[in-house]
Write a protein that holds these residues in place. Structure first.
Motif, mmCIF file in Angstrom:
data_model
loop_
_atom_site.group_PDB
_atom_site.id
_atom_site.type_symbol
_atom_site.label_atom_id
_atom_site.label_comp_id
_atom_site.label_asym_id
_atom_site.label_seq_id
_atom_site.Cartn_x
_atom_site.Cartn_y
_atom_site.Cartn_z
ATOM 1 N N ARG A 1 1.038 -1.126 0.029
ATOM 2 C CA ARG A 1 -0.008 -0.172 -0.110
ATOM 3 C C ARG A 1 1.020 1.313 -0.030
ATOM 4 N N ALA A 2 0.791 2.060 -0.887
ATOM 5 C CA ALA A 2 1.666 3.359 -1.167
ATOM 6 C C ALA A 2 0.749 4.543 -1.314
ATOM 7 N N VAL A 3 1.433 5.677 -1.210
ATOM 8 C CA VAL A 3 0.676 6.911 -1.554
ATOM 9 C C VAL A 3 1.537 7.730 -2.568
ATOM 10 N N GLN A 4 0.759 8.184 -3.784
ATOM 11 C CA GLN A 4 1.289 9.033 -4.633
ATOM 12 C C GLN A 4 1.251 10.298 -4.199
ATOM 13 N N THR A 5 2.435 10.635 -3.776
ATOM 14 C CA THR A 5 2.828 12.045 -3.028
ATOM 15 C C THR A 5 2.351 13.130 -3.828
ATOM 16 N N ASP A 6 2.588 13.314 -5.063
ATOM 17 C CA ASP A 6 2.088 14.556 -5.906
ATOM 18 C C ASP A 6 0.636 14.846 -5.898
ATOM 19 N N VAL A 7 -0.278 14.000 -5.828
ATOM 20 C CA VAL A 7 -1.667 14.119 -5.546
ATOM 21 C C VAL A 7 -2.438 13.524 -4.330
ATOM 22 N N ASP A 8 -1.641 12.909 -3.414
ATOM 23 C CA ASP A 8 -1.905 12.202 -2.126
ATOM 24 C C ASP A 8 -3.030 11.433 -2.453
ATOM 25 N N ARG A 9 -2.733 10.333 -3.270
ATOM 26 C CA ARG A 9 -3.652 9.458 -3.344
ATOM 27 C C ARG A 9 -3.091 8.163 -3.134
#
Length: 655
Positions: free
Chosen positions: A159-167
């Motif tokens: 489980r990860a977070v796409q940091t540029d869009v906080d997704r």
């Protein structure tokens, strides 16, 4: 607990497997580390808690490479090395895991003690340092790894977070040990392409494929809702509605995938999600055909149903899983069954909401002026329909009255396709109830009982009170249980013989329906095989497909082991709205056709007997329910599954 045991000595391996199995371990045993490694790479999901392997084999192959494969697949696994050799110089390869020196005689007790110790302790520090090259919290391009979710032989899922869009996303990463393996990289990239080609609203789409600093990975949507694993962890079981929606959703995806020739890995409880509206969605489980063996669809469906065992609520939901597991279904066939059930449940839900809304409106105070206009219009339409059907909108058991429904004159298909014709007639919408029958008995006790008897009723029959009537009536008035089933005044009356049914009908100013009338009311003009249509539905009628004579586990399909109340919502309804013709209780008829005598018994042609029609709660079949003629031994026959309804030649009079 699950263990992998690798030992080239067959006798020692067999003895140790027995010792572990005696302590409830599930053991996968191999004599060759290469064979064990191939098995590990073929397995999906969590398959091992413990690896016991020889450190050095006779041909120079070591168990250290196998340890790396197993730990890559299941990072929490514990390891024990066994050896017949001196492992001096192998300390770095052992990485702190315990070593059991094997010298004959090979008693299993020492190994069991070692297993107990290693399972109770955390992994050694040296092993932790070598276990993960990629760790939680690490950043790969625009993605930060939050939590390790699962592993297989090729990849790790985070489980990860796409940091540029906080997704929040799912990130699937090729294991670092495969970076230099051209074949594995090629297989991973081929898997990416297949997943990118999947475009279905119930499958989590692929967002991006990337290669960052030598790390190959792709990201995908996290499905809406909670996985089956998360639901189980929260202690939540699947209701019948949730189960039907889940099976419908999965079958819809898999039918589509089969049509488009997409291959998939085995579904796990982490792959299937349900949102708060019971909408199902899946992780993208599709892969190249070269990644595995194609499984026949019926086996695939059965594997899903096996996965759902124990996750469905007791009763209808659990019964549905068991019933489907007993069938041989392809994905399209499962989809069709669930589509029918889903439609039936939604119709039921709409009716409930309409009834609830009417009650809330009545309790909510004054309507606006336009609301009154709409309400008046609705009442006018309902009243008009009531006049056409003769129902008048009365509840079935209100004040002991029967709701009579008009069956229009005309031709219809009878038995095996014979076309016959009947004039208008009226038939009761439900089976006669305990409450209605008690009213008949009450009036008969006033001295008029004999006035309604059939002229050929034996003089020895002096009462129309069924066996055990006092106890049944008391239970019905109290809403108590009889033989494990709740009975009420709306429960159909049973244990009535033909003479009883005839007398009640005469008291009502009615008669018993003929077989022709009964069949037309049940099958309509088209001669349908079921009251509700052309397709069987094991959940529609109260039949004996789920009957338990002991009364402990019955009713898993239709909700009732014995009699069902006539005022319940039922899918066992014909096109005229007549209910419980396929099931609930079997029903007496007058004769085959108007004016005729009883039919000749097929086994005793010289004996004429009345005929009963329809299925009942203990009948273990849903075949030919509306055309089978059940010949009684005689008019005095009665049982707990036999009741009746009435018919009339003219509209009912207002009472």
């Amino acid at each position: 607990m699950k263990a992998i045991l690798v030992d080239s000595n067959e006798a020692k391996r067999t003895e140790r497997v027995r010792a572990l199995e005696a302590r409830d371990w599930e053991v996968h045993a191999f004599g060759d580390p290469l064979e064990a490694g191939r098995w590990v790479e073929s397995v999906e999901g969590a398959a091992a808690d413990l690896l016991v392997t020889e450190a050095v084999f006779d041909d120079g192959i070591t168990g250290f490479e196998l340890r790396d494969v197993v730990v890559d697949a299941w990072p929490e696994v514990r390891v024990i090395f066994t050896t017949r050799f001196d492992l001096a110089g192998f300390e770095q390869s052992v990485a702190g895991w315990p070593v059991l020196v094997d010298q004959p005689p090979f008693a299993p007790g020492q190994l069991l003690e070692q297993i107990k110790a290693v399972m109770a302790a955390p992994p050694p520090a040296e092993a932790l340092g070598a276990m993960r090259v990629v760790a939680e919290g690490m950043t790969l391009g625009r993605y930060q790894l939050l939590e390790h979710v699962r592993s297989d032989a090729m990849a790790d899922t985070y489980r990860a977070v796409q940091t540029d869009v906080d997704r929040t996303v799912g990130l699937v990463l090729l294991k670092p040990r495969h970076h230099d393996n051209a074949e594995m990289v090629e297989r991973f990239l081929a898997r990416e392409k297949v997943k990118a080609a999947i475009s279905h609203p119930r499958v989590a789409p692929l967002y991006e494929a990337a290669d960052v600093a030598g790390h190959y990975f792709y990201t995908r949507e996290v499905p809406r809702g909670r996985s089956l694993d998360e639901l189980a962890a929260a202690g939540e079981s699947l209701s019948e509605r949730a189960l039907v929606e889940l099976l419908f959703g999965v079958a819809e995806v898999m039918s589509w995938a089969a049509e488009h020739e997409f291959h998939h890995r085995e579904l796990t409880s982490r792959d299937i999600f349900l949102d708060e509206d019971f909408q199902a969605s899946l992780v993208n489980v599709f892969r190249p055909h070269s990644d595995g063996v194609e499984v026949p669809q019926p086996d695939d469906v059965r594997a899903l149903l096996t996965l759902l065992r124990g996750r469905a609520k007791a009763g209808k939901a659990n019964g549905l899983v068991r019933q489907l597991a007993s069938e041989t279904l392809t994905w399209p066939e499962l989809l069709e069954e669930m589509s029918d059930m889903r439609s039936s449940m939604r119709r039921h839900s709409v009716r409930q909401r309409m009834e609830q809304g009417q009650g809330e409106q009545a309790a909510g105070g004054l309507l606006p002026w336009w609301g009154w206009l709409v309400l008046v219009a609705i009442i006018a339409v309902v009243a008009g329909l009531g006049a056409l059907t003769g129902s008048g909108g009365k509840s079935p058991g209100a004040a002991g009255r029967e709701e009579m429904v008009r069956i229009p004159a005309g031709t219809f298909l009878y038995q095996k396709g014979e076309r016959r014709s009947l004039p208008d007639f009226w038939i009761s919408r439900t089976e006669v109830t305990i409450g209605q029958y008690q009213r008949f008995l009450d009036e008969g006790r006033g001295g008029n009982g004999g006035a309604w008897d059939h002229s050929e009723q034996p003089t020895s029959k002096t009462s129309h009170e069924p066996d055990g009537w006092a106890e049944m009536l008391a239970a019905a008035r109290a809403g108590a249980r009889v033989n494990g089933e709740v009975v009420t005044l709306e429960t159909p009356v049973t244990k009535v013989d033909w003479w009883d049914a005839y007398a009640y009908a005469r008291w009502r100013g009615h008669r018993l329906p003929t077989e022709e009338e009964w069949e037309k009311a049940a099958r309509g003009t088209r001669g349908l095989p079921f009251p509700w249509g052309k397709k069987p539905d094991r959940h529609a009628a109260n039949l004996g497909l789920d009957y338990d004579p002991n009364g402990t586990e019955g009713g898993v399909l239709d909700g009732y082991n014995l009699w069902a109340p006539t005022d319940r919502e039922s899918a066992d309804a014909s096109e005229y709205g007549i209910v419980d013709l396929a099931g609930n209780v079997q029903e007496w008829t007058a004769s085959e056709s108007g004016g005729l005598a009883w039919s000749a018994h097929p086994e005793y042609p010289d004996k004429r007997v009345p005929v009963a029609r329809g299925g009942h709660f203990a009948l273990p079949s849903d075949v030919d329910l509306l055309t089978t003629r059940f010949f009684a031994a005689g008019p005095e026959e009665s049982n707990i599954a036999r009741g009746f309804r009435t018919a009339a030649d003219a509209p009912p009079e207002e009472e």
